[in-house]
Design a protein around this motif. Structure first.
Motif, PDB file in Angstrom:
ATOM      1  N   LEU A   1      17.314   8.875  -2.774  1.00 46.90           N
ATOM      2  CA  LEU A   1      16.825   7.512  -2.601  1.00 46.90           C
ATOM      3  C   LEU A   1      15.419   7.520  -2.016  1.00 46.90           C
ATOM      4  CD1 LEU A   1      17.114   4.431  -2.450  1.00 46.90           C
ATOM      5  CD2 LEU A   1      18.274   4.726  -0.244  1.00 46.90           C
ATOM      6  N   VAL A   2      15.227   8.288  -0.957  1.00 49.33           N
ATOM      7  CA  VAL A   2      13.904   8.372  -0.322  1.00 49.33           C
ATOM      8  C   VAL A   2      12.883   8.952  -1.299  1.00 49.33           C
ATOM      9  CG1 VAL A   2      12.578   9.529   1.488  1.00 49.33           C
ATOM     10  CG2 VAL A   2      14.806   8.510   2.017  1.00 49.33           C
ATOM     11  N   GLN A   3      13.264  10.012  -2.000  1.00 48.38           N
ATOM     12  CA  GLN A   3      12.345  10.645  -2.943  1.00 48.38           C
ATOM     13  C   GLN A   3      11.951   9.688  -4.070  1.00 48.38           C
ATOM     14  OE1 GLN A   3      11.276  14.251  -2.494  1.00 48.38           O
ATOM     15  NE2 GLN A   3      11.909  13.283  -0.583  1.00 48.38           N
ATOM     16  N   ALA A   4      12.909   8.874  -4.525  1.00 53.79           N
ATOM     17  CA  ALA A   4      12.627   7.907  -5.588  1.00 53.79           C
ATOM     18  C   ALA A   4      11.693   6.810  -5.090  1.00 53.79           C
ATOM     19  CB  ALA A   4      13.936   7.304  -6.110  1.00 53.79           C
ATOM     20  N   VAL A   5      11.936   6.312  -3.880  1.00 54.61           N
ATOM     21  CA  VAL A   5      11.079   5.262  -3.325  1.00 54.61           C
ATOM     22  C   VAL A   5       9.640   5.764  -3.184  1.00 54.61           C
ATOM     23  CG1 VAL A   5      10.584   3.944  -1.219  1.00 54.61           C
ATOM     24  CG2 VAL A   5      12.915   4.002  -2.142  1.00 54.61           C
ATOM     25  N   MET A   6       9.477   7.017  -2.772  1.00 54.48           N
ATOM     26  CA  MET A   6       8.140   7.553  -2.552  1.00 54.48           C
ATOM     27  C   MET A   6       7.505   8.122  -3.821  1.00 54.48           C
ATOM     28  SD  MET A   6       7.826   6.644   0.473  1.00 54.48           S
ATOM     29  CE  MET A   6       6.105   7.127   0.419  1.00 54.48           C
ATOM     30  N   GLY A   7       8.236   8.097  -4.954  1.00 52.24           N
ATOM     31  CA  GLY A   7       7.686   8.581  -6.209  1.00 52.24           C
ATOM     32  C   GLY A   7       7.722  10.082  -6.377  1.00 52.24           C
ATOM     33  N   LEU A   8       8.465  10.768  -5.529  1.00 55.57           N
ATOM     34  CA  LEU A   8       8.543  12.229  -5.592  1.00 55.57           C
ATOM     35  C   LEU A   8       9.613  12.707  -6.564  1.00 55.57           C
ATOM     36  CD1 LEU A   8       8.185  12.702  -1.751  1.00 55.57           C
ATOM     37  CD2 LEU A   8       6.499  13.401  -3.465  1.00 55.57           C
ATOM     38  N   MET A   9      10.535  11.809  -6.933  1.00 50.00           N
ATOM     39  CA  MET A   9      11.525  12.069  -7.976  1.00 50.00           C
ATOM     40  C   MET A   9      11.618  10.812  -8.839  1.00 50.00           C
ATOM     41  SD  MET A   9      14.526  14.052  -5.771  1.00 50.00           S
ATOM     42  CE  MET A   9      15.534  14.452  -7.209  1.00 50.00           C
ATOM     43  N   GLN A  10      11.855  11.008 -10.131  1.00 47.15           N
ATOM     44  CA  GLN A  10      11.892   9.890 -11.058  1.00 47.15           C
ATOM     45  C   GLN A  10      13.291   9.290 -11.141  1.00 47.15           C
ATOM     46  OE1 GLN A  10       9.181   8.498 -12.645  1.00 47.15           O
ATOM     47  NE2 GLN A  10       8.149   9.878 -11.192  1.00 47.15           N
ATOM     48  N   ALA A  11      13.328   7.952 -11.172  1.00 47.61           N
ATOM     49  CA  ALA A  11      14.595   7.246 -11.293  1.00 47.61           C
ATOM     50  C   ALA A  11      14.397   6.002 -12.154  1.00 47.61           C
ATOM     51  CB  ALA A  11      15.122   6.843  -9.915  1.00 47.61           C
ATOM     52  N   GLU A  12      15.468   5.542 -12.783  1.00 43.09           N
ATOM     53  CA  GLU A  12      15.440   4.278 -13.510  1.00 43.09           C
ATOM     54  C   GLU A  12      15.638   3.142 -12.518  1.00 43.09           C
ATOM     55  OE1 GLU A  12      18.410   4.417 -16.503  1.00 43.09           O
ATOM     56  OE2 GLU A  12      17.625   6.231 -17.460  1.00 43.09           O
ATOM     57  N   GLY A  13      15.171   1.949 -12.904  1.00 40.48           N
ATOM     58  CA  GLY A  13      15.270   0.801 -12.023  1.00 40.48           C
ATOM     59  C   GLY A  13      13.900   0.376 -11.534  1.00 40.48           C
ATOM     60  N   ARG A  14      13.874  -0.585 -10.625  1.00 39.81           N
ATOM     61  CA  ARG A  14      12.605  -1.131 -10.139  1.00 39.81           C
ATOM     62  C   ARG A  14      12.537  -1.070  -8.616  1.00 39.81           C
ATOM     63  NH1 ARG A  14      11.843  -6.907 -11.619  1.00 39.81           N
ATOM     64  NH2 ARG A  14       9.601  -6.529 -11.738  1.00 39.81           N
ATOM     65  N   ILE A  15      11.310  -0.853  -8.119  1.00 44.06           N
ATOM     66  CA  ILE A  15      11.035  -0.908  -6.683  1.00 44.06           C
ATOM     67  C   ILE A  15       9.867  -1.861  -6.499  1.00 44.06           C
ATOM     68  CG2 ILE A  15      10.417   0.393  -4.618  1.00 44.06           C
ATOM     69  CD1 ILE A  15      11.450   2.916  -6.132  1.00 44.06           C
ATOM     70  N   LEU A  16      10.101  -2.930  -5.777  1.00 41.82           N
ATOM     71  CA  LEU A  16       9.064  -3.930  -5.536  1.00 41.82           C
ATOM     72  C   LEU A  16       8.602  -3.850  -4.085  1.00 41.82           C
ATOM     73  CD1 LEU A  16      10.710  -7.022  -7.304  1.00 41.82           C
ATOM     74  CD2 LEU A  16       9.224  -5.283  -8.316  1.00 41.82           C
ATOM     75  N   VAL A  17       7.297  -3.874  -3.888  1.00 41.88           N
ATOM     76  CA  VAL A  17       6.709  -3.932  -2.549  1.00 41.88           C
ATOM     77  C   VAL A  17       5.837  -5.177  -2.483  1.00 41.88           C
ATOM     78  CG1 VAL A  17       5.089  -2.847  -0.970  1.00 41.88           C
ATOM     79  CG2 VAL A  17       6.808  -1.452  -2.119  1.00 41.88           C
ATOM     80  N   ASP A  18       6.224  -6.097  -1.602  1.00 38.90           N
ATOM     81  CA  ASP A  18       5.526  -7.382  -1.488  1.00 38.90           C
ATOM     82  C   ASP A  18       5.369  -8.047  -2.850  1.00 38.90           C
ATOM     83  OD1 ASP A  18       5.291  -7.215   1.283  1.00 38.90           O
ATOM     84  OD2 ASP A  18       3.440  -6.063   1.154  1.00 38.90           O
TER      85      ASP A  18
END
Length: 510
Positions: A302-319
């Motif tokens: 989860l942490v790696q996906a949020v930081m872009g260090l591992m690829q995952a499907e789905g969306r991450i929105l910041v502000d």
């Protein structure tokens, strides 16, 4: 009672002049659970490595049953009845349980591996101590708690009389800790001796017969575990009064700063397994969202996906901005990040505190960026000094190599660097793992200060005490899914522990 193991005037100096043990003397009684506690760098693990033959003392003597011994290798220690379970398990995932247990002591018949005699002995041990581990299962297919039991069985199989356990509860859920303590008491009842190294003071008080405190490479005291409190232990370890719980006002969550939507990540090695399985949650300003789970259930991914260090499907929105396709450096302009591995991911061990202090700042902090992208040396040094002074880093100055600092001081540099970024979102992964109570107290206080300043903090930890001390809300991950999400005042450690083990409900609770 006569001591079973005696360590007398042990001195250990690491080149060129670091005194790790300074004339340490202590004794261990047969058939007791004896805990050794101290701050990071106090010398407790080094002392046990000397006893187990992993380190050679410069001076001093070791006695077992009144006889002077020279333990130069772990093999010699095992021959003398001393075994050690390390914090990092020494197991091979592709081998079965029984193969891991006999490894290095393989029974043969006519030159061929013969497990039949070993199996009979192991089955007897399993019955005697009520283990429920299938001997023919592969290590990779059993739980972390079961793997730890395998390490203990390895020592019992070799007929050791003394078991040294180094931070044995670091990755266990509360229920698994209870099971381990039942097992340790059973082992003690069979006449075995257990040396227990831990930084979790409530567990030390729960399991110990006697407790030894070390500080700065020196022996402080050994006392019977009668009437001692966590405050007594913490004060002795640090040499001053320590706040063991974080004082924090109720949270006042603001706007959503981060939103994770349907995050999914496939395990590349196992087609039927997902590291992340439709994970969704929101994180607001002015709150700490804790993430709990037994190691290996998706928190790391989860942490790696949020930081872009591992690829995952789905969306991450910041502000409100979708960062799912952004690079790591673009995400770092929006998110401060403290990784769980301070040596490999959080720092460059061969560089100075100065160089480590300006990492990420060198392209996002306008104060240290001059014309044409050149760094302003004066401002770089000022930032490093601000971190050293503001985060109480014990060092000789900004030019000191970060790798020569203690773990706690390295972590303070990393925490300081990330907290000094102009980011309102913080991802903090295992921020105090392996640190002493003094460093833990300080870092926890700074995390709460960031929350109170309106920052949004995602806190991942294997320590439930830490999560309950700091979190305003908590999610529990199990098999890559969010199994539970609750406000911290609406749950208990026992309930969280049940969800961590998959016993909290089939579909989880949101």
């Amino acid at each position: 009672m006569e001591p079973y193991i005696q360590l007398k005037e042990i001195v250990k100096v690491f080149p060129p002049d670091k005194v790790a043990l300074n004339k340490v003397s202590m004794d261990i009684r047969a058939g007791e659970i004896h805990s050794i506690i101290g701050e990071n760098g106090a010398g407790k693990s080094t002392l046990m490595k000397v006893l187990f033959g992993l380190e050679k003392a410069n001076e001093g003597e070791t006695f077992i049953d009144g006889k002077k011994v020279n333990i130069s290798t772990p093999q010699e220690a095992v021959r003398l009845g001393i075994g050690m379970v390390h914090q990092e398990f020494m197991l091979i995932g592709e081998y079965t349980v029984i193969e891991n247990i006999v490894l290095g002591d393989e029974p043969t018949r006519h030159g061929l591996l013969d497990l039949s005699a070993s199996r009979a002995k192991l089955e007897k041990i399993m019955r005697e101590f009520k283990f429920d581990i299938p001997l023919d299962a592969k290590i990779r297919d059993i739980s972390i708690a079961a793997q730890q039991k395998v390490e203990i069985v390895k020592l019992l199989f070799r007929d050791v009389k003394t078991l040294i356990l180094d931070e044995p509860t670091a990755v266990l859920a509360p229920q698994e800790v209870d099971e381990l303590f039942v097992l340790l008491n059973q082992i003690r009842s069979q006449g075995k001796t257990i040396i227990f190294i831990s930084h979790k003071l409530n567990e030390v008080l729960a399991i110990s017969d006697r407790i030894t405190v070390m500080r700065n490479g020196q022996y402080i005291w050994t006392k019977d575990n009668q009437g001692l409190t966590k405050a007594d232990l913490a004060n002795a370890m640090v040499g001053r009064s320590v706040m063991l719980s974080v004082e924090k006002a109720p949270a006042h969550p603001g706007e959503v700063r981060m939103e994770v939507q349907h995050l999914t990540m496939q395990d590349q090695n196992l087609a039927h397994k997902k590291h992340l399985d439709d994970v969704s949650f929101t994180l607001r300003g002015g709150e700490i969202l804790g993430v709990a789970g037994v190691e290996g259930n998706g928190q790391y991914e989860l942490v790696q996906a949020v930081m872009g260090l591992m690829q995952a499907e789905g969306r991450i929105l910041v502000d409100g901005t979708d960062i799912s396709q952004m690079s790591v450096s673009e995400r770092r302009r929006r998110i401060a990040y403290v990784p769980q591995d301070r040596k490999q991911s959080g720092s460059s061990q061969n560089e100075s505190i100065l160089m480590n202090s300006i990492m990420t700042h060198h392209y996002v902090n306008p104060k240290i960026l001059g014309k044409w992208g050149l760094l302003r040396q004066k401002e770089c040094r000022a930032l490093a000094k601000k971190i050293i002074e503001g985060y109480q880093v014990s060092c000789q100055g900004p030019d000191m190599n970060i790798g020569s600092l203690s773990g706690g001081n390295q972590q303070k540099v990393i925490i300081g660097r990330e907290f000094e970024l102009d980011s309102k979102i913080l991802v903090v992964d295992q921020p105090v793992r392996g640190l002493d109570v003094g460093s833990i107290e300080y870092i926890h206080r700074r995390i709460v200060e960031k929350r109170d300043a309106g920052d949004a903090i995602l806190l991942v930890s294997a320590d439930l005490d830490e999560l309950f001390n700091l979190s305003d809300r908590m999610i529990v991950m199990y098999n890559g899914k969010i199994a539970m999400e609750k406000n911290i005042e609406d749950t208990t450690k026992e309930e969280v522990g049940a969800y961590m083990l998959g016993a909290g409900g089939d579909e989880g609770e949101k």
